[in-house]
Enzyme design. Structure first.
Site, PDB file in Angstrom:
ATOM      1  CB  SER A   1      23.693 106.301  68.906  1.00 10.86           C
ATOM      2  OG  SER A   1      24.438 105.308  69.542  1.00 10.86           O
TER       3      SER A   1
ATOM      4  CG  ASP B   1      23.332 102.536  72.206  1.00  8.96           C
ATOM      5  OD1 ASP B   1      23.025 101.357  71.923  1.00  8.96           O
ATOM      6  OD2 ASP B   1      23.983 103.259  71.434  1.00  8.96           O
TER       7      ASP B   1
ATOM      8  CG  ASP C   1      21.917 102.659  67.726  1.00  8.91           C
ATOM      9  OD1 ASP C   1      22.428 102.729  68.856  1.00  8.91           O
ATOM     10  OD2 ASP C   1      22.568 102.860  66.684  1.00  8.91           O
TER      11      ASP C   1
ATOM     12  CG  ASP D   1      25.397 101.144  68.143  1.00 10.50           C
ATOM     13  OD1 ASP D   1      25.114 101.587  69.272  1.00 10.50           O
ATOM     14  OD2 ASP D   1      25.847 101.863  67.221  1.00 10.50           O
TER      15      ASP D   1
END
Length: 455
Positions: A100, A238, A240, A242
């Site tokens: 992340s 960020d 990833d 999400d």
């Protein structure tokens, strides 16, 4: 024994805490858990842009195949794409290799159930219990699983997000900070297809630059870029993709709380908000006041978008999120999606004719200051169980009343205890936070370091 799963899957330094052996074992045990009546489980697997992603993803794949599972390999796609596509493709589970917002040396494993939601604690505990057991379900010959490239995964996800936009984004000139992460492979096509003119920032990942001086945890460059170039706004994702935080036309930040306030009010006024909104204990008290003033029911839960999602489903709410920028549109996406959040906010800006600064002005945030105390797993346990710390936090709560608060909690993804102080009187924050950090560090110093670092 330290729990393997944190608030957002498994996380650690790749090759050190998170090894290929551990990754393979996770894959094997997951496939074993999902095997029913001899039917091979089908598991969607993807990664972010970290250099360790291929190593860990291939290890997970080998573990899945060794237990007879089938792997749909999607390579680099955003985490919410895994959640969405797990359902679309009828997979038994989805696995995302990502850490992340953490630096490149970290990586992690996020697991989604067949419904696209992150695994509940009970299933994680089952996997953890299986990890220490010898392999008992390994197969051979024709029963060994295979890996199949899913070449349509990225475009299927992009087309779905494009279809969700309430309006075109024509005439909007915006900047998109991709954090050298998974948004690098999707954001330009998504937002350009909606009609926006996009200035792409930090969109050339090399495996080791993810989240470095950019993205949702460092919007300084994005803020200056938007302001200097006279753009309508910007969005930062960020590693990833999400989560999302934004900046307005002046370069001023809009965190998850501000974005949620603007979107929740629009959803309420259009009759699209069902029930109310779910936040976390880290939600700024200004957001709580905003909801009270606008007749929006507000529920707080533990930190972690998985807990927000669980609470939303419990109360049949369709909107919720975190200050960090994990925002969930429950009717269309089972987990937080940074690019979907940006679509919804920019669409609101265009439909309303308002600037982002005007939308943000609807909520008055309470002044806030944060700090981290480095903490080992043992020190986190001390923090949670120490009676003196509990008494101190209770005393501070009584002193502040409705004019502020102090939140202290162990991080589920990093080796620290997070402190956040809020007060109507901003001048009180440094002393309040400093005193709390000193007190808590002193109580846990017997089992580790007591140095305090600013967040």
């Amino acid at each position: 024994m330290t729990r393997l799963f944190g608030t957002d899957g498994i996380r650690g330094k790749a090759g050190n805490d998170l090894t290929r052996e551990l990754a393979a074992n996770i894959g094997e045990k997951l496939a074993t858990l999902l095997s029913h009546g001899g039917e091979k489980p089908k598991i969607l697997l993807a990664r972010d842009t970290r250099i360790s992603g291929q190593m860990l993803a291939l290890a997970v794949a080998s573990g899945i195949c060794s237990a007879g599972g089938e792997v749909l390999w999607a390579d680099v796609i955003p985490t919410p794409a895994v959640a969405y596509l797990t359902v679309k493709y009828g997979a038994s589970a989805g696995v995302m290799i990502t850490a992340s917002h953490n630096p490149a040396e970290y990586n992690g494993i996020k697991i989604f159930g067949e419904d696209g939601h992150k695994l509940q604690d009970e299933l994680e505990e089952k996997i953890e219990a299986m990890m220490s057991l010898p392999s008992s379900s390994l197969v051979c010959g024709a029963d060994i699983g295979t890996v199949r490239l899913c070449s349509s995964a990225l475009s299927d996800y992009e087309n779905y997000l494009i279809s969700l936009s309430p309006s075109p984004l024509s005439d909007l000139h915006i900047a998109l900070d991709c954090a050298f992460g998974t948004a690098s492979v999707s954001a330009e096509r998504i937002f350009s297809s909606l009609g926006a003119k996009c200035d792409m920032l930090f969109d050339s990942p090399d495996g080791i630059n993810v989240n470095s001086g950019c993205g949702s945890t460092d919007i300084s460059y994005l803020s200056e870029y938007v302001r200097k170039n006279g753009l309508r706004g910007g969005a930062a994702f960020d590693g990833d993709a999400d989560r999302c935080v934004c900046v307005d036309e002046n370069g001023s930040p809009l965190d998850g709380d501000v974005i949620m306030a603007a979107l929740a009010l629009d959803m309420k006024e259009s009759g699209m908000l069902r029930g109310g909104m779910v936040g976390t204990v880290m939600s700024n008290f200004g957001l709580v006041r905003f909801c009270e003033e606008n007749g929006i029911r507000f529920i707080q839960t533990k930190v972690g978008d998985r807990y927000v999602s669980e609470e939303m489903r419990l109360w049949d709410y369709n909107f919720g999120g975190e200050q960090s920028g994990h925002i969930i549109f429950g009717d269309v996406m089972p987990t937080g999606d940074g690019q979907l959040t940006a679509i919804m906010l920019f669409s609101l800006m265009r439909r309303s004719g308002k600037k982002l600064s005007e939308l943000a002005a609807a909520v008055k945030k309470m002044p806030q200051l944060s700090k981290n105390i480095p903490a080992t797993p043992e020190q986190k346990i001390t923090f949670l169980t120490d009676g003196e710390i509990k008494a101190y936090l209770s005393e501070v709560k009584q002193q502040l009343g409705k004019h502020g608060r102090l939140v202290a909690r162990p991080s589920g993804t990093e080796p620290c205890i997070r402190l956040t102080a809020e007060s109507d009187d901003e001048k009180l924050l440094p002393a309040l936070l400093g005193s709390a950090a000193e007190k808590i560090a002193a109580r846990i110093k017997s089992v580790g370091k007591e140095d305090i670092c600013a967040e």
